[in-house]
Structures are given as structure tokens and as C-alpha cells.
Design a protein around this motif. Structure first.
Motif, mmCIF file in Angstrom:
data_model
loop_
_atom_site.group_PDB
_atom_site.id
_atom_site.type_symbol
_atom_site.label_atom_id
_atom_site.label_comp_id
_atom_site.label_asym_id
_atom_site.label_seq_id
_atom_site.Cartn_x
_atom_site.Cartn_y
_atom_site.Cartn_z
ATOM 1 N N GLU A 241 -17.271 -6.866 -2.484
ATOM 2 C CA GLU A 241 -16.132 -7.558 -3.101
ATOM 3 C C GLU A 241 -16.646 -8.674 -3.997
ATOM 4 N N GLU A 251 -4.542 -12.746 0.521
ATOM 5 C CA GLU A 251 -4.334 -11.737 1.559
ATOM 6 C C GLU A 251 -4.958 -10.387 1.221
ATOM 7 N N GLN A 252 -5.048 -10.057 -0.055
ATOM 8 C CA GLN A 252 -5.555 -8.750 -0.458
ATOM 9 C C GLN A 252 -7.075 -8.795 -0.606
ATOM 10 N N VAL A 253 -7.766 -8.703 0.509
ATOM 11 C CA VAL A 253 -9.221 -8.756 0.479
ATOM 12 C C VAL A 253 -9.782 -7.615 1.331
ATOM 13 N N HIS A 254 -11.055 -7.347 1.157
ATOM 14 C CA HIS A 254 -11.758 -6.333 1.943
ATOM 15 C C HIS A 254 -11.676 -6.703 3.430
ATOM 16 N N PHE A 315 -9.671 -3.968 -8.682
ATOM 17 C CA PHE A 315 -8.359 -3.852 -8.045
ATOM 18 C C PHE A 315 -7.307 -4.603 -8.851
ATOM 19 N N GLU A 316 -7.631 -5.820 -9.229
ATOM 20 C CA GLU A 316 -6.822 -6.633 -10.134
ATOM 21 C C GLU A 316 -7.772 -7.255 -11.147
ATOM 22 N N HIS A 319 -10.996 -8.952 -10.000
ATOM 23 C CA HIS A 319 -11.131 -8.782 -8.550
ATOM 24 C C HIS A 319 -11.628 -7.364 -8.275
ATOM 25 N N PHE A 326 -7.746 0.210 -1.132
ATOM 26 C CA PHE A 326 -7.198 -0.325 -2.367
ATOM 27 C C PHE A 326 -7.276 0.683 -3.506
#
Length: 328
Positions: A241, A251-254, A315-316, A319, A326
């Protein structure tokens, strides 16, 4: 995969890999390979601090040493200011070493106990044939001033200083040749907490003053969050990551990053965290799991995780994640 446009990066790597052959057994009849760094594509932007975190043994320090050419890669390439340095000849290597430096974890081990501070800080100028004896003496005094030490230290030896003072001397030595890029390899982990804060603030002050770029390697997330612009998370030789600090705390993490954040002490006693416990042991780098290296410990594993290696994908904006959770 290129996680940024190459022209934006002062340093970037392509498929960087380092495997170590080891002999097993009393008679050394068996041979195995430690997969310390595994196909790393990483870009570091000019003027930023990229934090590199992960558990002990994940390959952080090896990656830092590969980037500055202290270790030779098994595969892959390293570029600095657009030029490949991983296969440089000795003469060219000496030129780029003026612009790339490292600050090691243990200051007492990285300073010659038989030399005075003046001699230690003069060595870079002597090696690169810079200045007269008088000019070198002036430059050394200026280096000490930059790290907030007086010139009274010039005639003293490393054992006469505290740990924090010795690390300041190491920082001064790293800055002697006006580098553009510095690897800080656990540069504060051997110091008391109060001294850590002083050294971190000094590093940030020097970065602003001299427009330095840092790769800051640490296992301490609190330290990394304080100094870094972006953070890269490493697990068993792979980058899993990369994101801006503010994004990584979301919140959206590995799942592995989430476990690191949960294990990280927080000064807020009223903060409620989602409980994350990794039950199994860290796999061996000699025989890492197939597919995603993290899948034996992952609380969100899926059937595909042990069959296929996930790619590091965006992902974003800005990011990057290596996780099937994801992917569409």
C-alpha cells in the motif's frame, strides 16, 4: 506498474528484487533463498518524505540499501534523477554518491571511535577532493552549526557524546556534500522518546532549508506519521500500500495496514478502535506463501488470495493497494 509519472520522481525503482542464497544444515548441503525484496516499483517525489513501514524482517532496510546502491539487486533497476544507478561503474558511482546519503540506526556503530568529530566530518571532502584544509575546517564548523552543535565538539571522540548528539553528528556527515536524497534507516529508533522528537524536528528543519528528499524507514507509525508526506507499507518483501498520510489513516486501507494501525499506541484514551488480531505467525521469507503473502493471517481472505498474486493498483487518486478486496 508505475505508481507515478517517472518525471515527477527524483528516485524510482523498476521490478527491484533482492534474493540471498543461504546454506542450510551442519554440512551446508542444502541451499535456500531468502526473498528479502520482491519486485518493488516505488517512486519518491522531489522534496517529499516517503515513510516506509512494516514489521521487522519485511525488507525495509534492504530496500533502502538497494536504492542507494549499498546492495546490488538480483533483478530490477534503480533510477536517480532519470539516470540508472543500479549498474553504475565506480567512477560514475562516486559522482552520484555525493547526492545520495544514508543515516543509519545506530550512531555509535556508524562512527569511527578512533577519529575526532573534525576528522569524521572532514572525510567526505577529502574523499571527493574538495577544498583546502582551511576551507574544510570552515565547512565542518558550519555542518555542526546546522545540526545545532557547537564547534567545541570538533576535538572530541564519538564515545564522549550522548546518543542524540552522536546522531546529530551522523546527520551532519550525511549533509556534508549537499545531497538531494537521504535515506533515514531507523534513524530515531535507538533514541529516547524526547530525543526522538528533537531529531525529527531537526530533520524537518533541514529538509525545508536544503530542499532534501527523505526515505524514512521505521516500524514506529507514530514517528512516520509525524514526519512523512506519504507512507508505503511493506510486507514480506512487497509493497502492499502507498498513500498520503491522511488517506492511510482512513477506513479504506489494506487489512495488514489496518492491523498495524490497531497495534499502534494512541495517546487518546477515549479512542475506540475496531479490534484486529492477527492469529498466525509471520511466514518465513525463505518460503513465503503462494498468492498474496498476507493471506494466511488476513481476517478478510478470499479463495483467490492463495492462488494469485494481487497487483499494486491505484484504488483512488494517489492511493495504491495490493489487495483483491479493492478490485472490481
Amino acid at each position: 506498474m508505475k505508481n507515478h509519472k517517472e518525471e515527477e520522481n527524483i528516485v524510482y525503482t523498476q521490478n527491484l528484487t533482492k534474493h540471498y542464497r543461504i546454506h542450510e544444515g551442519l554440512l551446508a548441503l542444502g541451499k535456500s533463498t531468502v526473498k528479502a525484496v520482491d519486485c518493488v516499483d516505488l517512486g519518491i517525489r522531489s522534496g517529499e518524505t516517503l515513510g516506509l513501514v512494516g514489521e521487522s524482517g519485511c525488507g525495509k532496510s534492504t530496500l533502502g540499501q538497494l536504492i542507494i546502491n549499498l546492495e546490488q539487486p538480483s533483478e530490477g533497476r534503480v533510477f536517480f534523477k532519470g539516470k540508472e544507478i543500479s549498474a553504475s561503474n565506480p567512477r560514475r558511482s562516486k559522482r552520484f554518491r555525493r547526492e545520495i546519503q544514508i543515516i543509519f540506526q545506530d550512531p555509535i556503530a556508524s562512527l569511527n571511535p578512533r577519529k575526532t568529530v573534525e576528522s569524521i566530518l572532514s572525510d567526505p571532502f577529502i574523499i571527493h577532493n574538495l577544498g583546502t584544509k582551511k576551507e574544510r575546517r570552515n565547512w565542518v564548523a558550519e555542518l555542526l552549526e546546522n545540526v545545532e552543535m557547537s564547534d567545541e565538539a570538533l576535538k572530541r571522540y564519538p564515545h564522549e557524546f550522548s546518543g542524540g548528539q552522536r546522531q546529530r553528528i551522523c546527520i551532519a556527515r550525511a549533509l556534508a556534500l549537499n545531497p538531494a536524497f537521504v535515506v533515514c534507516d531507523e534513524a530515531t529508533s535507538a533514541l529516547d522518546v524526547s530525543i526522538q522528537a528533537q531529531i525529527l524536528n531537526l530533520l524537518m528543519k533541514l529538509q525545508n532549508r536544503f530542499n532534501l528528499t527523505y526515505l524514512f524507514i521505521s516500524h514506529n507509525l507514530n514517528v512516520v506519521k509525524h514526519i512523512s508526506d506519504r507512507i508505503a507499507v511493506m510486507y514480506l518483501g512487497r509493497i502492499i500500500e502507498i498513500a498520503h498520510v491522511s488517506v492511510l489513516l482512513g477506513e479504506q486501507v489494506h487489512p495488514y495496514t489496518a492491523a498495524l494501525l490497531y497495534a499502534n499506541p494512541d495517546p487518546d484514551p477515549f479512542l475506540v478502535k475496531e479490534k484486529i488480531i492477527l492469529k498466525s505467525e509471520i511466514p518465513s521469507a525463505i518460503d513465503p506463501p503462494a498468492g498474496c503473502h498476507f493471506h494466511p493471517r488476513c481476517p478478510k481472505r478470499m479463495p483467490i488470495c492463495d492462488k494469485k498474486v494481487p497487483e499494486l493498483k491505484e484504488f483512488e487518486a494517489g492511493h495504491f493497494l495490493r489487495c483483491f478486496l479493492f478490485e472490481d
